[in-house]
Design a protein around this motif. Structure first.
Motif, mmCIF file in Angstrom:
data_model
loop_
_atom_site.group_PDB
_atom_site.id
_atom_site.type_symbol
_atom_site.label_atom_id
_atom_site.label_comp_id
_atom_site.label_asym_id
_atom_site.label_seq_id
_atom_site.Cartn_x
_atom_site.Cartn_y
_atom_site.Cartn_z
ATOM 1 N N VAL A 27 7.864 11.442 9.863
ATOM 2 C CA VAL A 27 6.500 11.765 9.428
ATOM 3 C C VAL A 27 5.495 10.728 9.951
ATOM 4 O O VAL A 27 4.293 10.975 9.948
ATOM 5 N N GLU A 28 5.989 9.577 10.374
ATOM 6 C CA GLU A 28 5.127 8.578 10.992
ATOM 7 C C GLU A 28 5.992 7.625 11.811
ATOM 8 O O GLU A 28 7.108 7.292 11.418
ATOM 9 N N GLU A 45 1.401 6.737 15.060
ATOM 10 C CA GLU A 45 0.919 8.102 14.815
ATOM 11 C C GLU A 45 1.667 8.740 13.652
ATOM 12 O O GLU A 45 2.851 8.473 13.434
ATOM 13 N N LYS A 46 0.960 9.609 12.933
ATOM 14 C CA LYS A 46 1.616 10.451 11.937
ATOM 15 C C LYS A 46 2.129 11.700 12.639
ATOM 16 O O LYS A 46 1.582 12.131 13.660
ATOM 17 N N ILE A 63 3.051 8.951 2.280
ATOM 18 C CA ILE A 63 2.611 10.029 3.168
ATOM 19 C C ILE A 63 2.974 11.363 2.528
ATOM 20 O O ILE A 63 4.150 11.622 2.238
ATOM 21 N N ASP A 67 -1.345 14.893 4.431
ATOM 22 C CA ASP A 67 -1.644 13.856 5.420
ATOM 23 C C ASP A 67 -1.158 14.225 6.819
ATOM 24 O O ASP A 67 -1.622 13.651 7.812
ATOM 25 N N VAL A 68 -0.228 15.152 6.898
ATOM 26 C CA VAL A 68 0.367 15.476 8.206
ATOM 27 C C VAL A 68 0.193 16.944 8.607
ATOM 28 O O VAL A 68 0.632 17.346 9.683
ATOM 29 N N LYS A 71 -1.366 17.326 11.922
ATOM 30 C CA LYS A 71 -0.813 16.481 12.969
ATOM 31 C C LYS A 71 0.165 17.279 13.834
ATOM 32 O O LYS A 71 0.767 18.249 13.367
#
Length: 267
Positions: A27-28, A45-46, A63, A67-68, A71
């Motif tokens: 996830v990151e 980066e995420k 996270i 939040d993603v 992305k």
């Protein structure tokens, strides 16, 4: 940087949906490339894991799905990331057991060649554990300033442990304990009950097959249902209880499993 480099050295860490190398996703990521000349390049980066992030994982790394959600997935970043890492050695903390295997799995799923066989891998945790021993002998020397004679004899080890625990309480009494994220989880007190709660905070069965989550509910700590509530799994997957009861699990684990199952029937 004091460490002498011939190749760029990339320090990295991954945050993931969980701890299963095969099934969990990034996830990151954070890659910090240190060049032999001293230049430092940061690439953080995420990543959209294309699946829901379990709450227990979000509470650790902070996270969440929101939040993603916008992305890109790892496969969309894989080629560019592989280029960034080309010709680099890798370093980190506990990367050999987790981060490197997870990273390789993600590249393989993205059909991007990421060969680590010619890279040097440095794990600071292994050096830490090799140099700063975590044995009873080392603890006896650290806390009591004594050399442990007849180490590994039952009586000598037991007496040393008695002295070590007593010295720990004297040394740490009144100090707060924090988890890896800096959250306070308790205070060392000169009290057996308090020490018990701190050292057995989320234990359900002695083998650790089940643990308590942040809501003090039993969840699986292994296998395909890792992180899922035991009682809910037993209701949905009715054959899983029989599989565990017939499997090579400790009797204590089977006893706890039965207690949870019977409790669920009463609700």
């Amino acid at each position: 940087m004091y460490l002498k480099l011939t190749n760029p050295l990339v320090f990295f860490d991954l945050e993931t949906t969980g701890t299963n190398i095969v099934s969990d996703r990034i996830v990151e990521y954070s890659f910090i490339k240190v060049m032999p000349g001293g230049e430092v390049i940061n690439n953080t980066e995420k990543v959209n894991p294309e699946r829901t992030i379990p709450l227990e994982s979000s509470l650790i790394h902070g996270i969440y799905d929101k939040d993603v959600k916008d992305k890109p997935p790892f496969k969309a970043m894989a080629k560019e990331l592989a280029t960034f890492l080309k010709g680099c050695d890798l370093a980190g903390f506990n990367i050999l057991k987790f981060d490197v295997p997870v990273l390789v799995e993600e590249f393989l799923r993205a059909d991007v060649d990421f060969d680590i066989s010619k890279r040097k891998l440095l794990d600071a945790q292994k050096i830490f554990h090799m140099m700063e021993k975590r044995t009873l002998t080392a603890a006896y020397k650290f806390y009591c300033n004594k050399d442990l004679v007849d180490a590994h004899s039952a009586e000598a080890d037991t007496m040393a442990t008695l002295e070590v625990l007593d010295a720990q309480v004297k040394k740490y009494e009144g100090q707060t304990l924090k988890d890896l994220k800096g959250n306070v989880i308790g205070t060392i007190e000169n009290d057996v009950e308090t020490l018990h709660q701190l050292t057995n905070e989320n234990m359900v069965d002695l083998a650790g097959r089940f643990v308590f989550n942040e809501k003090s509910i039993e969840v699986f700590n292994f296998g395909k249902f890792k992180g899922m509530v035991v009682e809910e799994v037993l209701k949905k997957e009715t054959g899983y209880y029989d599989w565990m009861m017939k499997g090579d699990f400790p009797m204590d684990t089977k006893r706890k499993l039965t207690e949870i199952k019977l409790r669920g029937f009463k609700r």
